[in-house]
Design a protein around this motif. Structure first.
Motif, PDB file in Angstrom:
ATOM      1  N   GLU A 225      32.261  18.512 131.007  1.00  0.00           N
ATOM      2  CA  GLU A 225      31.553  19.805 131.018  1.00  0.00           C
ATOM      3  C   GLU A 225      30.164  19.662 130.410  1.00  0.00           C
ATOM      4  O   GLU A 225      29.189  20.239 130.902  1.00  0.00           O
ATOM      5  CB  GLU A 225      32.362  20.855 130.244  1.00  0.00           C
ATOM      6  CG  GLU A 225      33.554  21.380 131.007  1.00  0.00           C
ATOM      7  CD  GLU A 225      34.399  22.334 130.172  1.00  0.00           C
ATOM      8  OE1 GLU A 225      34.108  22.520 128.970  1.00  0.00           O
ATOM      9  OE2 GLU A 225      35.357  22.896 130.730  1.00  0.00           O
ATOM     10  N   GLY A 226      30.070  18.904 129.341  1.00  0.00           N
ATOM     11  CA  GLY A 226      28.769  18.675 128.721  1.00  0.00           C
ATOM     12  C   GLY A 226      27.819  17.938 129.649  1.00  0.00           C
ATOM     13  O   GLY A 226      26.626  18.248 129.723  1.00  0.00           O
ATOM     14  N   LYS A 227      28.360  16.973 130.381  1.00  0.00           N
ATOM     15  CA  LYS A 227      27.518  16.227 131.330  1.00  0.00           C
ATOM     16  C   LYS A 227      27.031  17.120 132.469  1.00  0.00           C
ATOM     17  O   LYS A 227      25.869  17.052 132.861  1.00  0.00           O
ATOM     18  CB  LYS A 227      28.300  15.035 131.901  1.00  0.00           C
ATOM     19  CG  LYS A 227      28.472  13.903 130.918  1.00  0.00           C
ATOM     20  CD  LYS A 227      29.425  12.856 131.416  1.00  0.00           C
ATOM     21  CE  LYS A 227      28.831  11.927 132.427  1.00  0.00           C
ATOM     22  NZ  LYS A 227      27.876  10.971 131.902  1.00  0.00           N
ATOM     23  N   SER A 228      27.925  17.976 132.990  1.00  0.00           N
ATOM     24  CA  SER A 228      27.514  18.835 134.102  1.00  0.00           C
ATOM     25  C   SER A 228      26.524  19.890 133.624  1.00  0.00           C
ATOM     26  O   SER A 228      25.591  20.257 134.355  1.00  0.00           O
ATOM     27  CB  SER A 228      28.725  19.488 134.765  1.00  0.00           C
ATOM     28  OG  SER A 228      29.386  20.323 133.848  1.00  0.00           O
ATOM     29  N   GLN A 229      26.688  20.358 132.393  1.00  0.00           N
ATOM     30  CA  GLN A 229      25.744  21.336 131.844  1.00  0.00           C
ATOM     31  C   GLN A 229      24.368  20.686 131.685  1.00  0.00           C
ATOM     32  O   GLN A 229      23.352  21.275 132.051  1.00  0.00           O
ATOM     33  CB  GLN A 229      26.257  21.846 130.504  1.00  0.00           C
ATOM     34  CG  GLN A 229      25.396  22.929 129.900  1.00  0.00           C
ATOM     35  CD  GLN A 229      25.955  23.414 128.566  1.00  0.00           C
ATOM     36  OE1 GLN A 229      26.908  22.854 128.033  1.00  0.00           O
ATOM     37  NE2 GLN A 229      25.360  24.470 128.041  1.00  0.00           N
ATOM     38  N   ARG A 230      24.342  19.474 131.163  1.00  0.00           N
ATOM     39  CA  ARG A 230      23.072  18.756 130.996  1.00  0.00           C
ATOM     40  C   ARG A 230      22.440  18.476 132.352  1.00  0.00           C
ATOM     41  O   ARG A 230      21.221  18.568 132.525  1.00  0.00           O
ATOM     42  CB  ARG A 230      23.330  17.452 130.245  1.00  0.00           C
ATOM     43  CG  ARG A 230      22.103  16.739 129.809  1.00  0.00           C
ATOM     44  CD  ARG A 230      21.558  17.406 128.570  1.00  0.00           C
ATOM     45  NE  ARG A 230      20.258  16.864 128.261  1.00  0.00           N
ATOM     46  CZ  ARG A 230      19.292  17.548 127.694  1.00  0.00           C
ATOM     47  NH1 ARG A 230      19.468  18.808 127.373  1.00  0.00           N
ATOM     48  NH2 ARG A 230      18.137  16.988 127.424  1.00  0.00           N
ATOM     49  N   SER A 231      23.262  18.150 133.331  1.00  0.00           N
ATOM     50  CA  SER A 231      22.777  17.889 134.684  1.00  0.00           C
ATOM     51  C   SER A 231      22.131  19.142 135.265  1.00  0.00           C
ATOM     52  O   SER A 231      21.085  19.080 135.920  1.00  0.00           O
ATOM     53  CB  SER A 231      23.942  17.441 135.565  1.00  0.00           C
ATOM     54  OG  SER A 231      23.563  17.392 136.907  1.00  0.00           O
ATOM     55  N   GLY A 232      22.761  20.303 135.025  1.00  0.00           N
ATOM     56  CA  GLY A 232      22.198  21.567 135.506  1.00  0.00           C
ATOM     57  C   GLY A 232      20.849  21.865 134.866  1.00  0.00           C
ATOM     58  O   GLY A 232      19.926  22.344 135.528  1.00  0.00           O
ATOM     59  N   ILE A 233      20.722  21.577 133.568  1.00  0.00           N
ATOM     60  CA  ILE A 233      19.449  21.807 132.875  1.00  0.00           C
ATOM     61  C   ILE A 233      18.361  20.931 133.477  1.00  0.00           C
ATOM     62  O   ILE A 233      17.247  21.378 133.754  1.00  0.00           O
ATOM     63  CB  ILE A 233      19.608  21.532 131.364  1.00  0.00           C
ATOM     64  CG1 ILE A 233      20.500  22.586 130.724  1.00  0.00           C
ATOM     65  CG2 ILE A 233      18.266  21.454 130.667  1.00  0.00           C
ATOM     66  CD1 ILE A 233      20.880  22.279 129.289  1.00  0.00           C
ATOM     67  N   LYS A 234      18.695  19.657 133.715  1.00  0.00           N
ATOM     68  CA  LYS A 234      17.696  18.742 134.261  1.00  0.00           C
ATOM     69  C   LYS A 234      17.341  19.079 135.704  1.00  0.00           C
ATOM     70  O   LYS A 234      16.222  18.845 136.154  1.00  0.00           O
ATOM     71  CB  LYS A 234      18.206  17.305 134.170  1.00  0.00           C
ATOM     72  CG  LYS A 234      18.225  16.790 132.746  1.00  0.00           C
ATOM     73  CD  LYS A 234      18.553  15.318 132.719  1.00  0.00           C
ATOM     74  CE  LYS A 234      18.383  14.772 131.319  1.00  0.00           C
ATOM     75  NZ  LYS A 234      18.470  13.314 131.288  1.00  0.00           N
TER      76      LYS A 234
END
Length: 136
Positions: free
Chosen positions: A117-126
């Motif tokens: 979830e943290g990776k997908s959230q960071r991916s969305g921000i980028k």
């Protein structure tokens, strides 16, 4: 808590030398600093403790396995001698207990989910970064 190891006094070589630094006339004429030498391989410590001591990456341990401590904090020779012995005991007792064996474990399902979830959230921000109109 293990019993602290004892070091025999005849295994330690103590020499009085002149201290360095500020102190004026007292420093220049009185040998109040203590040079303590402890031969680790020749000591009566248990072999596993000797091995852990020799494995320490400490600049005070020579190639021959001799630990050299210099105590010059105090004004009197007796206080510096006590300080040197205290530091020696502290160092030896710090390696007296063997390190705990690490057992490999697998991450839990919840920790895997949190990581993803943290990776997908960071991916969305980028993904939202960049020039305007590029993704339109």
């Amino acid at each position: 808590m293990p019993v602290p190891l004892t070091i025999k006094e005849d295994e330690v070589s103590v020499t009085a030398i002149r201290a360095q630094g500020a102190g004026g006339q007292n420093v220049n004429k009185v040998s109040s600093a203590i040079h303590l030498r402890f031969d680790i391989p020749a000591s009566s410590l248990p072999d596993d403790v000797k091995e852990r001591l020799l494995c320490l990456h400490d600049s005070r341990i020579t190639q021959d396995g001799v630990l050299i401590l210099k105590a010059q904090q105090h004004r009197t020779q007796d206080m510096n001698r006590l300080d040197a012995f205290a530091r020696l005991h502290e160092l030896v007792n710090s390696v007296a207990t063997p390190p705990r064996v690490r057992r490999a474990t697998k991450p839990t399902r919840a920790s895997k989910v949190r990581r993803l979830e943290g990776k997908s959230q960071r991916s969305g921000i980028k993904a939202t970064r960049g020039k305007a109109g590029l993704h339109d």
